[in-house]
Design a protein around this motif. Structure first.
Motif, mmCIF file in Angstrom:
data_model
loop_
_atom_site.group_PDB
_atom_site.id
_atom_site.type_symbol
_atom_site.label_atom_id
_atom_site.label_comp_id
_atom_site.label_asym_id
_atom_site.label_seq_id
_atom_site.Cartn_x
_atom_site.Cartn_y
_atom_site.Cartn_z
ATOM 1 N N GLY A 492 -22.972 19.773 -22.121
ATOM 2 C CA GLY A 492 -22.697 19.965 -20.703
ATOM 3 C C GLY A 492 -22.870 18.691 -19.893
ATOM 4 O O GLY A 492 -22.142 18.453 -18.912
ATOM 5 N N ILE A 493 -23.838 17.846 -20.278
ATOM 6 C CA ILE A 493 -24.040 16.575 -19.592
ATOM 7 C C ILE A 493 -22.874 15.634 -19.877
ATOM 8 O O ILE A 493 -22.439 14.878 -18.995
ATOM 9 C CB ILE A 493 -25.382 15.945 -20.023
ATOM 10 C CG1 ILE A 493 -26.551 16.738 -19.426
ATOM 11 C CG2 ILE A 493 -25.465 14.476 -19.609
ATOM 12 C CD1 ILE A 493 -27.923 16.209 -19.791
ATOM 13 N N ILE A 494 -22.362 15.676 -21.093
ATOM 14 C CA ILE A 494 -21.227 14.828 -21.453
ATOM 15 C C ILE A 494 -19.961 15.297 -20.735
ATOM 16 O O ILE A 494 -19.121 14.478 -20.323
ATOM 17 C CB ILE A 494 -21.022 14.831 -22.984
ATOM 18 C CG1 ILE A 494 -22.261 14.217 -23.672
ATOM 19 C CG2 ILE A 494 -19.751 14.089 -23.379
ATOM 20 C CD1 ILE A 494 -22.238 14.312 -25.179
ATOM 21 N N ASP A 495 -19.840 16.599 -20.527
ATOM 22 C CA ASP A 495 -18.612 17.158 -19.954
ATOM 23 C C ASP A 495 -18.578 17.151 -18.434
ATOM 24 O O ASP A 495 -17.500 17.107 -17.825
ATOM 25 C CB ASP A 495 -18.423 18.604 -20.443
ATOM 26 C CG ASP A 495 -18.162 18.687 -21.939
ATOM 27 O OD1 ASP A 495 -17.733 17.667 -22.519
ATOM 28 O OD2 ASP A 495 -18.401 19.762 -22.526
ATOM 29 N N ILE A 496 -19.747 17.211 -17.797
ATOM 30 C CA ILE A 496 -19.775 17.387 -16.343
ATOM 31 C C ILE A 496 -19.270 16.149 -15.611
ATOM 32 O O ILE A 496 -19.409 15.021 -16.103
ATOM 33 C CB ILE A 496 -21.219 17.727 -15.880
ATOM 34 C CG1 ILE A 496 -21.208 18.373 -14.493
ATOM 35 C CG2 ILE A 496 -22.104 16.492 -15.906
ATOM 36 C CD1 ILE A 496 -22.542 18.958 -14.093
ATOM 37 N N ILE A 497 -18.672 16.333 -14.451
ATOM 38 C CA ILE A 497 -18.181 15.212 -13.664
ATOM 39 C C ILE A 497 -19.351 14.351 -13.193
ATOM 40 O O ILE A 497 -20.382 14.880 -12.759
ATOM 41 C CB ILE A 497 -17.354 15.721 -12.454
ATOM 42 C CG1 ILE A 497 -16.697 14.541 -11.712
ATOM 43 C CG2 ILE A 497 -18.210 16.548 -11.500
ATOM 44 C CD1 ILE A 497 -15.701 14.979 -10.667
#
Length: 632
Positions: A492-497
């Motif tokens: 989620g940290i890698i994917d979030i804007i």
């Protein structure tokens, strides 16, 4: 056949006593292994990046004293090493005593004097007066000496002759930059090989790690060996050295090339040890594969080594990291935990009313995955108190006695949040546990000052500040897959804007984030700072008008059209970031923590800049007017 030891030792800059002890241990081991020659790196006794320590007479004498002790150890083994050399009777151009960056060769207790040299040591010829180097400030080159003596480098540059095991050897000894002569008007290696029949070339170096540089070195040095049909031995040191604002890792990667240019021996990066090879200058050897030095694993290795050594040098054992649920703080956390252990890392999430449940949850998940101490310290109450205090403070003009009241803008409130987090919480918490807190900035943010002075710009070390945002993401994936072999950095940290979450305009749940479009701006900003010939808005606008910009800066094709529908939008964006890069961002970089260098040009002493404000050339203004249909 000669047994040669190339000693890739860790050099402690500014500590000749420690370096001497390491050299003595290496020499004794080489003798026990019946080595005929042992080769040490450039400036192995004093260290290289010492700043104005080179102006201390007592330090120079100390280094020379340890050098004499090394020469005395040369019974039955030829010792080649780098050290300072001093001609006490002469002065450099700055009026201080004459100093040379020198290579010494000793055998049977005596120095070997190059055939045509006026001194019993070889002198560095080419000075790398770029990037982190400042050689001309301290040392006198062989080129300068030739000019002073009204002769040529050809007449002074000569091999060292030594008889070992009944073999008369001609050793072509050079120092570091003398092997990187493509951009100079002559080549020391070509001069040596043209004028003498050499048995081997020896390059002693103090060469910092730069991403991708080793691949170029293999090409350059392999060609030199092959073109001249002579083996080449390259010996580099390991360790870290700094010039105050920028910290460099030295990876070693010492290598031996045969007369055909093949790699026949190579030291692992960052490994301090003696390495041996039996060398016959006329023999053909089985080539070794060329080591690969241009992927994210090398960046990870350099960062891990540099952080570990820096923490040791400053005697710091505990670290506090402010985590936001974003990629930069997550990567910093995973790096430090892997280096000093989870028990020595404290992670702190400091939410305001603008922080989403999403990022707060990701912060908690990261801390849980890493097994660190974790704290949540909300800041909204203190921020509201500060804003209220400012807005109700009377500001009196003592001349007119008029009373003014401050109005705190949204932008100022954002900075108050950032400063509260760093100056109050992180600084206080790190002091309480007896450690320090990190600066998690990346290179894109550092380039345009997308940070707050005395806020997230603060910390004891900016370990990621020489990595572009896309490299930070690559490193996150590498840490998960190759280092931890599990998902410690949540997907989620890698994917979030990416978002600073300092206002409602940066609501990640609404898809709102940083104003920097990293897939494009990473490469635009990189062209400003890392290009050998510095790129300016004139170059960018020229390439834009020719529809070749993406090709020149290296970003994905189609991004310019995706982000900018008109020339007016493109130019406004370019000028926004150029104004920051050459304006306030410089002031922030001057006050920033030390940066761990990875790239071909890191901020700090490596990229020297002055606070002169933004400038646009005449040609830029004319092209801008043409694209906008205006009169210049």
């Amino acid at each position: 056949m000669l047994k040669i030891c190339f000693s890739q030792i860790e050099v402690e800059p500014g500590h000749p006593d420690l370096n001497f002890s390491k050299m003595l241990q290496a020499i004794n081991e080489a003798k026990a292994n019946n080595a005929d020659i042992i080769i040490f790196p450039e400036m192995v006794i004093p260290g290289y990046l010492l700043g104005d320590t080179w102006e201390q007479t007592s330090y120079l004498k100390d280094c020379l004293s340890y050098g004499e002790d090394i020469i005395a150890q040369s019974n039955d083994i030829c010792i080649i090493f780098g050290n300072i050399a001093v001609d006490w009777q002469k002065k450099n151009t700055d009026g201080r005593v004459r100093k040379y960056n020198a290579l010494y060769a000793a055998y049977q207790g005596k120095l070997i004097q190059p055939e045509k040299s006026p001194y019993p040591f070889a002198i560095k010829t080419l000075f790398p007066n770029y990037r982190e180097f400042d050689d001309s400030r301290y040392f006198y080159s062989l080129q300068s000496l030739a000019d002073e003596l009204d002769t040529s480098v050809d007449d002074l540059l000569s091999p060292m002759k030594v008889n070992i095991k009944g073999q008369e050897l001609n050793l072509g000894c050079i120092l570091c930059e003398d092997g990187w002569s493509d951009d100079y008007n002559f080549s020391p290696i070509d001069i040596l090989c043209k004028n003498y029949k050499l048995d081997m070339l020896i390059n002693i170096s103090a060469s910092p790690y730069t991403f991708g540089k080793n691949n170029k070195r293999h090409r350059v040095f392999s060609k030199q060996a092959k073109d001249n049909q002579v083996p080449l031995i390259y010996v580099n040191n390991i360790g870290i050295q700094n010039n105050g604002k920028t910290i460099y890792t030295f990876d070693g990667s010492s290598t031996v090339y045969d007369k055909n240019g093949n790699i026949i021996a190579c030291c692992p990066a960052y490994s301090g040890k003696n390495n041996y090879i039996n060398l016959n200058s006329n023999e053909d050897y089985t080539p070794l594969p060329i080591p690969q030095n241009d992927d994210i694993s090398n960046i990870y290795q350099a960062l891990s080594y540099g952080i570990k050594k820096f923490l040791k040098d400053i005697h710091m054992k505990k670290v506090v990291i402010g985590i936001s649920g974003g990629i930069d703080s997550a990567v910093a956390s995973a790096l430090y935990v892997n280096i000093i252990g989870k028990d020595n890392v404290t992670l702190i999430n400091m939410p305001s009313k603008f922080n989403s449940e999403t990022t707060k949850g990701l912060s908690s998940q990261l801390a849980h995955n890493l097994g660190c101490q974790y704290a949540i310290v909300p800041i909204q109450e203190v921020v509201d108190f500060t804003v209220n205090q400012f807005e109700h403070t009377d500001v009196v003009d003592l001349t007119t006695q008029n009373v003014n009241h401050l109005t705190i803008s949204s932008f100022v409130k954002e900075n108050i949040q950032a400063r509260d987090r760093s100056a109050r919480i992180l600084a206080g918490m790190s002091a309480a546990i007896g450690g320090g807190f990190t600066c998690n900035a990346n290179k894109a943010e550092t380039t345009v000052g997308y940070s707050t002075l005395y806020g997230d710009q603060s910390g004891f070390l900016a370990a990621l500040a020489d990595l572009w945002k896309h490299q930070v993401y690559d490193l996150a994936r590498y840490l998960n897959k190759e280092v931890y072999k599990r998902e410690v950095i949540p997907q989620g940290i890698i994917d979030i804007i990416p978002s600073a979450e300092l206002s409602a305009e940066q609501d990640v749940d609404a898809g709102k984030g940083d104003p920097i479009k990293y897939p494009y701006h990473d490469y635009l900003f990189r062209s400003f700072v890392e290009s050998w010939q510095k790129v300016t808005p004139e170059d960018i606008l020229t390439w834009y008008s020719e529809n070749t910009l993406e090709e020149h800066i290296g970003c994905e094709k189609g991004l310019v059209a995706k982000y900018f529908s008109t020339a007016k939008e493109f130019i406004a964006d370019l000028e926004r970031w150029w104004n920051l890069f050459t304006g306030m961002a410089i002031a922030k970089r001057i006050q920033a923590p030390p940066i761990l260098a990875i790239s071909r040009r890191a901020y700090g002493f490596d990229h020297r800049e002055s606070q002169n404000g933004a400038y646009y050339t005449r040609a830029y203004k004319q092209l801008k007017a043409k694209l906008l249909g205006e009169t210049a």
